[in-house]
Enzyme design. Structure first.
Site, PDB file in Angstrom:
ATOM      1  N   LYS A  13      15.509  -6.650   7.830  1.00  0.00           N
ATOM      2  CA  LYS A  13      14.691  -4.765   7.397  1.00  0.00           C
ATOM      3  C   LYS A  13      13.416  -4.045   7.856  1.00  0.00           C
ATOM      4  O   LYS A  13      14.000  -3.143   8.129  1.00  0.00           O
ATOM      5  CB  LYS A  13      15.759  -4.590   6.218  1.00  0.00           C
ATOM      6  CG  LYS A  13      15.405  -3.479   5.709  1.00  0.00           C
ATOM      7  CD  LYS A  13      17.288  -2.806   4.983  1.00  0.00           C
ATOM      8  CE  LYS A  13      16.790  -2.863   2.940  1.00  0.00           C
ATOM      9  NZ  LYS A  13      15.740  -2.250   2.531  1.00  0.00           N
ATOM     10  N   SER A  14      12.607  -4.176   6.608  1.00  0.00           N
ATOM     11  CA  SER A  14      11.086  -4.393   7.249  1.00  0.00           C
ATOM     12  C   SER A  14      10.761  -4.327   7.915  1.00  0.00           C
ATOM     13  O   SER A  14      10.404  -2.621   8.809  1.00  0.00           O
ATOM     14  CB  SER A  14      10.113  -5.269   6.301  1.00  0.00           C
ATOM     15  OG  SER A  14      10.517  -4.225   4.718  1.00  0.00           O
TER      16      SER A  14
ATOM     17  N   ARG B 150      16.179  -2.359 -11.794  1.00  0.00           N
ATOM     18  CA  ARG B 150      16.562  -3.489 -11.166  1.00  0.00           C
ATOM     19  C   ARG B 150      16.990  -4.849 -12.263  1.00  0.00           C
ATOM     20  O   ARG B 150      16.794  -5.538 -12.923  1.00  0.00           O
ATOM     21  CB  ARG B 150      16.529  -4.531 -10.280  1.00  0.00           C
ATOM     22  CG  ARG B 150      16.493  -3.976  -8.852  1.00  0.00           C
ATOM     23  CD  ARG B 150      16.226  -4.572  -7.581  1.00  0.00           C
ATOM     24  NE  ARG B 150      17.005  -3.931  -6.583  1.00  0.00           N
ATOM     25  CZ  ARG B 150      16.604  -3.968  -5.353  1.00  0.00           C
ATOM     26  NH1 ARG B 150      15.477  -4.561  -5.230  1.00  0.00           N
ATOM     27  NH2 ARG B 150      17.686  -3.543  -4.117  1.00  0.00           N
TER      28      ARG B 150
ATOM     29  N   SER C  89       2.399  -1.407  -3.288  1.00  0.00           N
ATOM     30  CA  SER C  89       4.011  -0.890  -2.794  1.00  0.00           C
ATOM     31  C   SER C  89       3.327  -1.195  -1.479  1.00  0.00           C
ATOM     32  O   SER C  89       2.282  -0.266  -0.915  1.00  0.00           O
ATOM     33  CB  SER C  89       4.178  -0.164  -3.421  1.00  0.00           C
ATOM     34  OG  SER C  89       4.850   0.638  -2.250  1.00  0.00           O
TER      35      SER C  89
ATOM     36  N   ARG D 171      10.259  -0.204  11.153  1.00  0.00           N
ATOM     37  CA  ARG D 171       8.697  -0.552  11.641  1.00  0.00           C
ATOM     38  C   ARG D 171       9.049  -0.410  13.100  1.00  0.00           C
ATOM     39  O   ARG D 171       7.897  -0.035  14.174  1.00  0.00           O
ATOM     40  CB  ARG D 171       7.853  -1.354  11.335  1.00  0.00           C
ATOM     41  CG  ARG D 171       7.927  -1.270   9.946  1.00  0.00           C
ATOM     42  CD  ARG D 171       7.384  -1.804   9.117  1.00  0.00           C
ATOM     43  NE  ARG D 171       6.160  -1.794   8.162  1.00  0.00           N
ATOM     44  CZ  ARG D 171       7.025  -1.944   6.844  1.00  0.00           C
ATOM     45  NH1 ARG D 171       8.377  -2.193   7.118  1.00  0.00           N
ATOM     46  NH2 ARG D 171       6.266  -1.992   5.309  1.00  0.00           N
TER      47      ARG D 171
ATOM     48  N   ASP E  89      11.482  -8.018  -3.522  1.00  0.00           N
ATOM     49  CA  ASP E  89      13.374  -7.409  -3.611  1.00  0.00           C
ATOM     50  C   ASP E  89      13.769  -8.694  -3.616  1.00  0.00           C
ATOM     51  O   ASP E  89      15.378  -8.422  -3.947  1.00  0.00           O
ATOM     52  CB  ASP E  89      13.385  -6.717  -2.065  1.00  0.00           C
ATOM     53  CG  ASP E  89      12.584  -5.338  -1.444  1.00  0.00           C
ATOM     54  OD1 ASP E  89      12.263  -4.699  -2.357  1.00  0.00           O
ATOM     55  OD2 ASP E  89      12.052  -6.083  -0.529  1.00  0.00           O
TER      56      ASP E  89
ATOM     57  N   LYS F  50      13.728   0.232  -8.027  1.00  0.00           N
ATOM     58  CA  LYS F  50      14.041   0.023  -6.428  1.00  0.00           C
ATOM     59  C   LYS F  50      15.447   1.220  -6.417  1.00  0.00           C
ATOM     60  O   LYS F  50      15.711   1.862  -7.325  1.00  0.00           O
ATOM     61  CB  LYS F  50      14.647  -1.021  -6.623  1.00  0.00           C
ATOM     62  CG  LYS F  50      12.973  -2.313  -6.531  1.00  0.00           C
ATOM     63  CD  LYS F  50      12.500  -1.844  -5.527  1.00  0.00           C
ATOM     64  CE  LYS F  50      10.255  -2.514  -5.747  1.00  0.00           C
ATOM     65  NZ  LYS F  50      10.023  -2.271  -4.366  1.00  0.00           N
TER      66      LYS F  50
ATOM     67  N   GLN G 198       5.124  -0.274   0.618  1.00  0.00           N
ATOM     68  CA  GLN G 198       5.896   1.994   1.337  1.00  0.00           C
ATOM     69  C   GLN G 198       4.620   2.064   1.145  1.00  0.00           C
ATOM     70  O   GLN G 198       4.351   3.715   2.350  1.00  0.00           O
ATOM     71  CB  GLN G 198       6.853   1.697   0.699  1.00  0.00           C
ATOM     72  CG  GLN G 198       8.471   0.446   0.684  1.00  0.00           C
ATOM     73  CD  GLN G 198       9.238   0.972   0.318  1.00  0.00           C
ATOM     74  OE1 GLN G 198       9.599   2.326  -0.746  1.00  0.00           O
ATOM     75  NE2 GLN G 198      10.322   0.736   0.343  1.00  0.00           N
TER      76      GLN G 198
ATOM     77  N   ARG H 165      21.260  -4.652  -3.266  1.00  0.00           N
ATOM     78  CA  ARG H 165      20.944  -6.731  -3.544  1.00  0.00           C
ATOM     79  C   ARG H 165      21.618  -6.677  -5.268  1.00  0.00           C
ATOM     80  O   ARG H 165      21.463  -8.747  -5.749  1.00  0.00           O
ATOM     81  CB  ARG H 165      19.586  -6.461  -3.821  1.00  0.00           C
ATOM     82  CG  ARG H 165      18.566  -6.181  -2.407  1.00  0.00           C
ATOM     83  CD  ARG H 165      17.812  -6.367  -2.571  1.00  0.00           C
ATOM     84  NE  ARG H 165      16.602  -6.380  -1.332  1.00  0.00           N
ATOM     85  CZ  ARG H 165      16.867  -6.399   0.135  1.00  0.00           C
ATOM     86  NH1 ARG H 165      17.661  -7.059  -0.072  1.00  0.00           N
ATOM     87  NH2 ARG H 165      16.176  -5.690   0.457  1.00  0.00           N
TER      88      ARG H 165
HETATM   89  C1  S3P Z   1       9.200  -2.758   1.455  1.00  0.00           C
HETATM   90  C2  S3P Z   1       8.884  -2.546   0.829  1.00  0.00           C
HETATM   91  C3  S3P Z   1       8.988  -2.867  -1.052  1.00  0.00           C
HETATM   92  C4  S3P Z   1      10.268  -3.351  -0.754  1.00  0.00           C
HETATM   93  C5  S3P Z   1      11.220  -2.449   0.071  1.00  0.00           C
HETATM   94  C6  S3P Z   1      10.632  -2.811   2.110  1.00  0.00           C
HETATM   95  C7  S3P Z   1       8.495  -1.861   2.384  1.00  0.00           C
HETATM   96  O1  S3P Z   1       9.286  -1.164  -1.506  1.00  0.00           O
HETATM   97  O2  S3P Z   1      11.015  -3.431  -1.960  1.00  0.00           O
HETATM   98  O3  S3P Z   1      12.547  -2.896   0.327  1.00  0.00           O
HETATM   99  O4  S3P Z   1       9.707  -2.051   4.078  1.00  0.00           O
HETATM  100  O5  S3P Z   1       7.856  -1.578   3.325  1.00  0.00           O
HETATM  101  P1  S3P Z   1       7.904  -1.278  -1.801  1.00  0.00           P
HETATM  102  O6  S3P Z   1       6.435  -0.890  -1.337  1.00  0.00           O
HETATM  103  O7  S3P Z   1       8.032   0.164  -3.253  1.00  0.00           O
HETATM  104  O8  S3P Z   1       6.921  -2.208  -3.167  1.00  0.00           O
END
Ligand code: S3P
Length: 741
Positions: A322-323, A647, A468, A327, A616, A643, A470, A694
């Site tokens: 997914k990540s 969780r 993080s 991107r 995750d 999240k 993100q 999840r």
């Molecule tokens: C992600 C970063 C994580 C993760 C999310 C995807 C990403 O979040 O929990 O499912 O793709 O950069 P955080 O950056 O808030 O930890």
């Protein structure tokens, strides 16, 4: 509607007639009286039981009616109202069905001086090209929309009665203001009818013998069906809704002329842009019609009913990461040239990112079986979207996009679903503001976000307060547009897909320990991306294969980025039998096949340094802990509380419902395992996913060690990250039944 003893329907066409039929079927509206100019239509209506009584003279019935539905063409509204005025009781409720509302309001104002408080304007969005009593259908309004346009001066009780009347026909009632109704209808109904009439007329007048239609196939038939509609009614509609119709036509002419130019100039990108955007929009529309979102079933309420598990075996491949999928769309769109993506995750979250870039003018072909072709527009080539960018459930989309949108020339609003709207965005807004961005959030730093364009960003040295990826990615993406150097330092290693992919696209990123930095003002060069399978999705099967008795499974081509392998490290520390095979590197990301065999898991204190590397995966790790022997302790994981759901709490609640002992801490949890290997079992029970994909999948895995069935409520969200989860799980021996609520 108990107070309604007599309902008068004036005009027994398709709309009025169908309403009379539906009211009779619902047993509402009391005695149904029908009037029509045509005596034979009234007679037919009485004969087929559509109405109880009726005649051609509405004036004879007006004084006794509690509810009057004016169902005549918009052009005839004023004369019917003139007839109503002297005879109407004060408490009689009136509504109409006209397809333009401004003109009906104008007629009412002419007759009464203002719209009467009991006159509720309405418009059922239903119909067919047929008309008259014989065309009426009892279920015409089932699942159709009816728009009411109540004004401030309307009587609330009258609004409520008209709403109940339409609901009783099976319709979905919504409200709008009058001007908006007329614009929306001009664009979505009046314009397409105009085009259908005009196209057929143009072709027919070129070929008097109508010979040309012999060769027309399905496309022509579908496009022109509505050209067989009632000409008089449509003439009246264009007279009644002239300003909004002409405005919609002007916009259409502009769109058509852009397409004309693209064809004249053989501009392939422009044509593909128009067609892919239209195809995506049409598919979105089809899904709305099916009452679902990007993937079928999303908007339906889905529950899982799982039976206690079995031995698992087989070879599987889980969907793309997914990540990395997010991107790939972002960087592919901002690159110069064409990027081909393979293995793209066709889940709701990554599709939300894809749609956002389409909305900003990027031509994206696919996805088709995981393949996506992105026609990059360069770092400064995005266009202002027509409306807010809707990002569904996806925190990654919102946080990463806010970084790169901070550097654009236009303003943009980012919105999401109910769960995303509760998630903290101040963590990205704060560093972006330090860079000079203007970011507005709703109360408490929550979405929607408004990002103002045209700001000059400057690089910052950002010491991240939380681990993080993100936040890190958001700041680095804004850094592409900033003057000078942008630096991030993270308190613990987090996933580094952004840094890797930027490098892969030829953008220099310097990495020293916990610090990543880049200079603004460079460019991205398109490249191909092979997305590995998502280790976060594979995690469910790593735990499943470990806790199920006599099991062995192989999960192929899983991304093994060192910033993501916490799940493997933690499970191994608990005693899991996990081996990696076929290790290789694909497009800058390590991958391997993962073999998992049943094992005796032991409770452990989870090492702090593994927490961000498995962030995750904790919901399913909690399930592993619940099956292990002894206590598993987790601390330093407060991020889990923000999240898709909280969780820690949500998992604790679910596990407790299955008889597992756990103690919740602000930043973690202690879980007492049942020692599944020695025959310990969780009880069956009922748990709730709290709208978190999840959580839903984790409890499905728990069924492998439960003695009764586990009923998991609200699982449609699994589609955000793992379409096909149930099929794959059942293929290797799990027993999950999907039930529509
Ligand atoms: C992600 C970063 C994580 C993760 C999310 C995807 C990403 O979040 O929990 O499912 O793709 O950069 P955080 O950056 O808030 O930890």
């Amino acid at each position: 509607m108990k107070s309604i003893k007599k309902t008068l329907v004036i005009g027994l066409g398709l709309i009025g007639g169908s309403l009379a039929l539906a009211l009779r079927k619902a047993g509402l509206g009391g005695t149904i009286i029908g009037c029509d100019r045509d005596q034979s239509e009234v007679e037919l209506a009485i004969k087929i039981g559509m109405i109880d009584q009726g005649s051609t003279r509405a004036e004879d019935w007006i004084a006794e009616a509690d509810l009057i539905v004016v169902s005549v063409p918009v052009i005839a509204m004023e004369s019917v109202m003139t007839q109503l005025k002297p005879l109407l009781r004060n408490d009689t409720i009136i509504t109409d069905v006209g397809s333009s509302k401004g003109s009906v309001q104008t007629s009412a104002v002419k007759v009464w001086g203002r719209l009467p408080a009991n006159f509720i304007l309405g418009h059922p969005i239903a119909g067919s090209e047929k008309s008259g009593v014989s065309a009426a259908l009892v279920d015409l309004y089932q699942k159709h929309k009816v728009i009411l346009t109540p004004t401030q001066d309307n009587n609330r009780q009258a609004v409520s009665i008209v709403t109940q009347m339409w609901r009783s026909t099976g319709a979905d009632v919504l409200t709008m203001d009058i001007a908006r109704h007329d614009e929306v209808l001009a664009a979505t109904s009046h314009l397409p009818h105009m085009l259908a009439f005009s196209l057929v007329d143009t072709l027919a007048s070129q070929d008097e013998s109508l010979e040309i239609f012999r060769y027309a196939a399905g496309g022509f038939r579908d496009f022109t069906r509505i050209a067989a509609s009632d000409p008089v009614m449509w003439r009246d509609i264009y007279i009644a809704n002239k300003p909004a119709v002409l405005q919609a036509l002007t916009e259409f002419e502009q769109g058509l002329s852009r397409l004309r130019t693209a064809i004249e100039e053989s501009d392939s990108d422009a044509m593909l842009g128009i067609f892919t955007r239209a195809k995506a929009a049409r598919e979105h529309f089809s899904r709305i019609l099916e009452n679902s979102a990007y993937i079928p079933m999303q908007n339906k309420l889905i529950n899982y009913r799982t039976a206690p598990g079995n031995a698992l075996s087989g070879r599987i491949r889980v969907p793309g990461d997914k990540s990395i999928s997010h991107r790939s769309i972002m960087l592919g769109s901002l690159a110069e040239g064409v990027t081909q993506v393979k293995g793209f995750l066709e889940g709701e979250d990554s599709l939300a990112t894809l749609q956002a870039f389409r909305d900003m003018g990027v031509v994206i072909e696919g996805p088709h079986q995981g393949e996506v072709t992105i026609h990059g527009v360069g770092l400064n080539g995005l266009k202002k979207p027509a409306g807010a960018l809707y990002l569904g459930n996806s925190g990654t989309s919102m946080r990463l996009l806010s970084g790169l949108l901070a550097g654009q020339a236009f303003d943009v609003e980012l919105t999401g679903d109910a769960s995303l709207t509760k998630r903290p965005m101040e963590r990205v807004a704060k560093p972006l503001r330090e860079m000079g961005a203007v970011v507005e959030t709703a109360e408490g730093g929550r979405p929607p976000l408004v990002i103002r364009g045209g700001q000059a960003l400057k690089g910052i040295d950002y010491q991240m307060p939380m681990a993080s990826a993100q936040v890190k990615s958001c700041v680095l993406l804004a850094g592409l547009y900033a003057e000078g150097e942008t630096k991030t330092t993270e308190p613990a290693p987090t996933r580094d897909h952004t840094e890797r992919m930027l490098t892969g696209f030829g953008y220099e990123v310097t990495r020293k320990g916990a610090t990543a930095s880049l200079q603004g003002g460079g460019k991205l060069v398109a490249g191909n991306i092979d997305v590995p399978s998502d280790i976060s999705s594979a995690a469910f099967f790593m735990v499943a294969g470990s806790i199920a008795d006599r099991s062995e499974i192989l999960i192929e081509h899983v991304g093994m980025n060192p910033t993501r392998v916490g799940i493997v490290n933690i499970l191994r520390a608990m005693g899991a039998d996990i081996t990696l095979e076929n290790e290789s590197e694909v497009g800058g990301e390590p991958v391997a096949d993962v073999r998992v065999r049943s094992a005796d898991l032991k409770g452990i204190d989870i090492p702090q340094d593994q927490v961000p590397l498995a962030i995750d995966e904790f919901p399913v790790l909690f399930v592993a802990a619940a099956c292990a022997e002894g206590v598993t302790r987790l601390r330093g994981a407060e991020e889990l509380r923000v999240k898709e759901s909280d969780r820690i709490q949500v998992m604790a609640d679910g596990l407790q419902a299955l008889g597992i002992q756990c103690t919740v801490y602000e930043d973690g949890i202690d879980i007492v395992g049942i020692n599944a290997v020695q025959g310990g079992k969780m009880s069956g029970g009922r748990v709730h996913s709290h709208d978190d994909h999840r959580i839903a999948m984790s409890f499905a895995v728990a069924s492998l060690c439960s003695e009764g069935e586990i009923f998991i409520e609200d699982c449609a969200n699994v589609a955000t990250s793992f379409p096909g989860f149930v099929e794959l799980a059942n293929k290797i021996g799990m027993k999950i039944n999907v039930e529509e609520a």
